[in-house]
Design an enzyme around this catalytic site. Structure first.
Site, PDB file in Angstrom:
ATOM      1  N   ASP A 105       5.861  14.593  59.398  1.00  0.00           N
ATOM      2  CA  ASP A 105       6.064  15.337  58.141  1.00  0.00           C
ATOM      3  C   ASP A 105       6.986  14.635  57.138  1.00  0.00           C
ATOM      4  OD1 ASP A 105       4.578  17.081  59.650  1.00  0.00           O
ATOM      5  OD2 ASP A 105       5.971  18.754  59.550  1.00  0.00           O
ATOM      6  N   HIS A 119       5.889  25.713  50.729  1.00  0.00           N
ATOM      7  CA  HIS A 119       6.010  24.261  50.882  1.00  0.00           C
ATOM      8  C   HIS A 119       4.719  23.679  51.430  1.00  0.00           C
ATOM      9  CE1 HIS A 119       6.798  25.766  54.939  1.00  0.00           C
ATOM     10  NE2 HIS A 119       6.349  24.598  55.371  1.00  0.00           N
ATOM     11  N   LYS A 158      -1.430  19.850  60.257  1.00  0.00           N
ATOM     12  CA  LYS A 158      -1.069  21.038  61.053  1.00  0.00           C
ATOM     13  C   LYS A 158      -0.603  22.133  60.114  1.00  0.00           C
ATOM     14  CE  LYS A 158       3.610  19.339  61.776  1.00  0.00           C
ATOM     15  NZ  LYS A 158       4.280  20.445  61.047  1.00  0.00           N
ATOM     16  N   CYS A 214      10.104  20.429  63.306  1.00  0.00           N
ATOM     17  CA  CYS A 214       8.854  19.755  63.688  1.00  0.00           C
ATOM     18  C   CYS A 214       9.077  18.534  64.567  1.00  0.00           C
ATOM     19  CB  CYS A 214       8.047  19.440  62.434  1.00  0.00           C
ATOM     20  SG  CYS A 214       7.441  20.974  61.682  1.00  0.00           S
TER      21      CYS A 214
HETATM   22  C1  VGL Z   1       8.816  22.123  59.021  1.00  0.00           C
HETATM   23  C2  VGL Z   1       9.600  24.225  58.575  1.00  0.00           C
HETATM   24  C3  VGL Z   1       8.353  24.617  58.136  1.00  0.00           C
HETATM   25  C4  VGL Z   1       9.121  20.731  59.501  1.00  0.00           C
HETATM   26  C5  VGL Z   1       7.565  22.502  58.586  1.00  0.00           C
HETATM   27  O1  VGL Z   1       8.355  19.805  59.181  1.00  0.00           O
HETATM   28  O2  VGL Z   1      10.130  20.562  60.229  1.00  0.00           O
HETATM   29  N1  VGL Z   1       9.826  22.994  59.022  1.00  0.00           N
HETATM   30  N2  VGL Z   1       7.342  23.735  58.148  1.00  0.00           N
HETATM   31 ZN    ZN Z   2       5.526  24.248  57.220  1.00  0.00          ZN
END
Ligand code: VGL
Ligand code: ZN
Length: 213
Positions: free
Chosen positions: A14, A87, A112, A157
């Site tokens: 991510d 987001h 995802k 994540c």
């Molecule tokens: C994430 C919160 C919501 C991450 C993704 O990538 O850590 N955290 N969505």
């Molecule tokens: Zn997320």
């Protein structure tokens, strides 16, 4: 230049605009990992990335639940769910990878979080462990037995991707200098590292990696 054994994959978790400074769910100092990732990438044969990729009506967004705020916990599909700001909405610039990140040698991107009724922190499975991104079978088909995990965010994540990798039987390393925590609570990053170590995940700085693998 490729000093890391080809049985070892680098997983970039991510590394997207919305988790970087200025983004919707900015991870403090998240941009500091970019030069470290740039130095790591040439050392690996196998590089894959995960991409948080939500529909606008995703159930993890506080905006989709009346009278709630980001940071609040609710129940979603029977699971505890922390609510987040909107987001990484599909096809928006917030979901994009920064242009300064070299994607030329990435083998695959695993998206995802597409299912609106369940969140997906791990790059392998959704939080209900029902949806499978295909990352596990991809790695096995490539003969990968060890994974090095970097990216955002350490306490969500990155942590869940590493715990799943370890539980699936991969030797699992988290490169701490190439990750940063959201730290909704200031100790969350530290607790994540303790949890990872207790599960048998190796946690080290990237400068020690080549002497290890
Ligand atoms: C994430 C919160 C919501 C991450 C993704 O990538 O850590 N955290 N969505
Ligand atoms: Zn997320």
């Amino acid at each position: 230049m490729k000093t890391i054994n080809p049985d070892t994959a680098l997983i970039l978790v991510d590394v997207q605009h919305d988790f970087l400074p200025g983004g919707a769910l900015a991870v403090p100092q998240g941009d500091e990992i970019l030069p470290i990732i740039a130095a790591l990438q040439p050392q690996f044969d196998h590089i894959v990335a995960t991409q948080d990729w939500h529909p606008a009506d995703h159930g993890s967004f506080a905006a989709n639940h009346p009278n709630t705020q980001p940071g609040q916990q609710i129940e979603l599909g029977g699971l505890p769910q922390i609510l987040w700001p909107v987001h990484c909405v599909e096809d928006t610039s917030g979901a994009d990878f920064p242009t300064t990140l070299d994607r030329s040698r990435w083998k695959r991107v695993f998206q995802k979080g597409r299912n609106p009724v369940v969140d997906s922190y791990s790059g392998f499975f959704d939080n209900a462990r029902k949806g499978d991104t295909g990352l596990r079978s991809y790695l096995l088909l490539q003969g990968v037995r060890r994974v090095c995990i970097v990216g955002l965010a350490l306490d969500y994540c990155v942590k869940y991707t590493a715990l799943d990798a370890k539980s699936l039987g991969f030797e699992t390393v988290v490169l701490l200098d190439a990750t940063r925590a959201v730290n909704l609570k200031s100790e969350d990053g530290k607790l994540a590292i303790e949890e990872l170590k207790a599960a048998g995940v190796l946690c080290m700085d990237s400068k020690f990696l080549s002497s290890y693998v």
